[in-house]
Design a protein around this motif. Structure first.
Motif, mmCIF file in Angstrom:
data_model
loop_
_atom_site.group_PDB
_atom_site.id
_atom_site.type_symbol
_atom_site.label_atom_id
_atom_site.label_comp_id
_atom_site.label_asym_id
_atom_site.label_seq_id
_atom_site.Cartn_x
_atom_site.Cartn_y
_atom_site.Cartn_z
ATOM 1 N N VAL A 16 0.809 -1.220 0.000
ATOM 2 C CA VAL A 16 0.000 0.000 0.000
ATOM 3 C C VAL A 16 0.846 1.276 0.000
ATOM 4 C CG1 VAL A 16 -1.988 -1.122 1.108
ATOM 5 C CG2 VAL A 16 -0.252 -0.013 2.526
ATOM 6 N N TRP A 17 2.144 1.143 -0.223
ATOM 7 C CA TRP A 17 3.028 2.301 -0.163
ATOM 8 C C TRP A 17 2.608 3.401 -1.133
ATOM 9 C CZ3 TRP A 17 5.546 5.278 2.685
ATOM 10 C CH2 TRP A 17 6.475 6.172 2.192
ATOM 11 N N LYS A 18 2.221 3.043 -2.348
ATOM 12 C CA LYS A 18 1.816 4.053 -3.330
ATOM 13 C C LYS A 18 0.627 4.860 -2.828
ATOM 14 C CE LYS A 18 3.583 1.866 -7.472
ATOM 15 N NZ LYS A 18 3.299 1.368 -8.811
ATOM 16 N N GLU A 19 -0.294 4.217 -2.143
ATOM 17 C CA GLU A 19 -1.449 4.921 -1.586
ATOM 18 C C GLU A 19 -1.036 5.809 -0.411
ATOM 19 O OE1 GLU A 19 -4.594 5.121 -2.780
ATOM 20 O OE2 GLU A 19 -3.678 4.086 -4.464
ATOM 21 N N VAL A 20 -0.134 5.328 0.425
ATOM 22 C CA VAL A 20 0.357 6.138 1.552
ATOM 23 C C VAL A 20 1.064 7.388 1.019
ATOM 24 C CG1 VAL A 20 1.961 6.183 3.523
ATOM 25 C CG2 VAL A 20 0.499 4.171 3.135
ATOM 26 N N ARG A 70 0.458 8.902 -1.762
ATOM 27 C CA ARG A 70 -0.583 9.800 -2.264
ATOM 28 C C ARG A 70 -1.290 10.515 -1.109
ATOM 29 N NH1 ARG A 70 -5.721 9.637 -2.403
ATOM 30 N NH2 ARG A 70 -5.879 7.457 -1.791
ATOM 31 N N ILE A 71 -1.656 9.761 -0.080
ATOM 32 C CA ILE A 71 -2.383 10.332 1.060
ATOM 33 C C ILE A 71 -1.568 11.413 1.755
ATOM 34 C CG2 ILE A 71 -3.243 9.815 3.380
ATOM 35 C CD1 ILE A 71 -4.111 7.048 2.266
ATOM 36 N N GLN A 96 -8.903 6.407 6.532
ATOM 37 C CA GLN A 96 -7.759 6.051 5.691
ATOM 38 C C GLN A 96 -7.407 4.574 5.855
ATOM 39 O OE1 GLN A 96 -5.176 9.040 7.319
ATOM 40 N NE2 GLN A 96 -5.339 10.342 5.511
ATOM 41 N N GLN A 100 -9.828 2.627 3.841
ATOM 42 C CA GLN A 100 -9.530 2.738 2.409
ATOM 43 C C GLN A 100 -8.382 1.831 1.998
ATOM 44 O OE1 GLN A 100 -8.780 6.903 1.856
ATOM 45 N NE2 GLN A 100 -10.944 7.448 1.796
ATOM 46 N N LEU A 101 -7.424 1.652 2.883
ATOM 47 C CA LEU A 101 -6.260 0.823 2.592
ATOM 48 C C LEU A 101 -6.494 -0.646 2.927
ATOM 49 C CD1 LEU A 101 -3.438 3.220 3.829
ATOM 50 C CD2 LEU A 101 -4.130 2.753 1.483
#
Length: 51
Positions: free
Chosen positions: A15-19, A21-22, A43, A46-47
Motif C-alpha cells: 500500500v506504499w503508493k497509496e500512503v 498519495r495520502i 484512511q 480505504q487501505l
C-alpha cells in the motif's frame, strides 16, 4: 481511532503508493523504513486494514 504504519510495513503490505498519495510524499523526499505515518480510521479502511 488512529493507526500507525511504517514505510516498511506499507511496502510489505503493498500500500506504499497509496500512503505516498495520502501524505503527499514527493519522489525526491528522503524516506526511512522506520518512518511512521498516522492513518485516520477512514484512511485505514480505504487501505483495507479494517473493515
Amino acid at each position: 481511532m488512529k493507526m500507525i504504519i511504517t514505510q516498511q510495513e506499507a511496502m510489505e503490505k503493498g500500500v506504499w503508493k497509496e500512503v505516498v498519495r495520502i501524505f503527499g510524499v514527493a519522489q525526491e523526499d528522503e524516506v526511512w523504513p522506520n518512518e511512521t505515518y498516522i492513518l485516520t480510521e477512514e484512511q485505514a479502511r480505504q487501505l483495507g486494514f479494517i473493515s
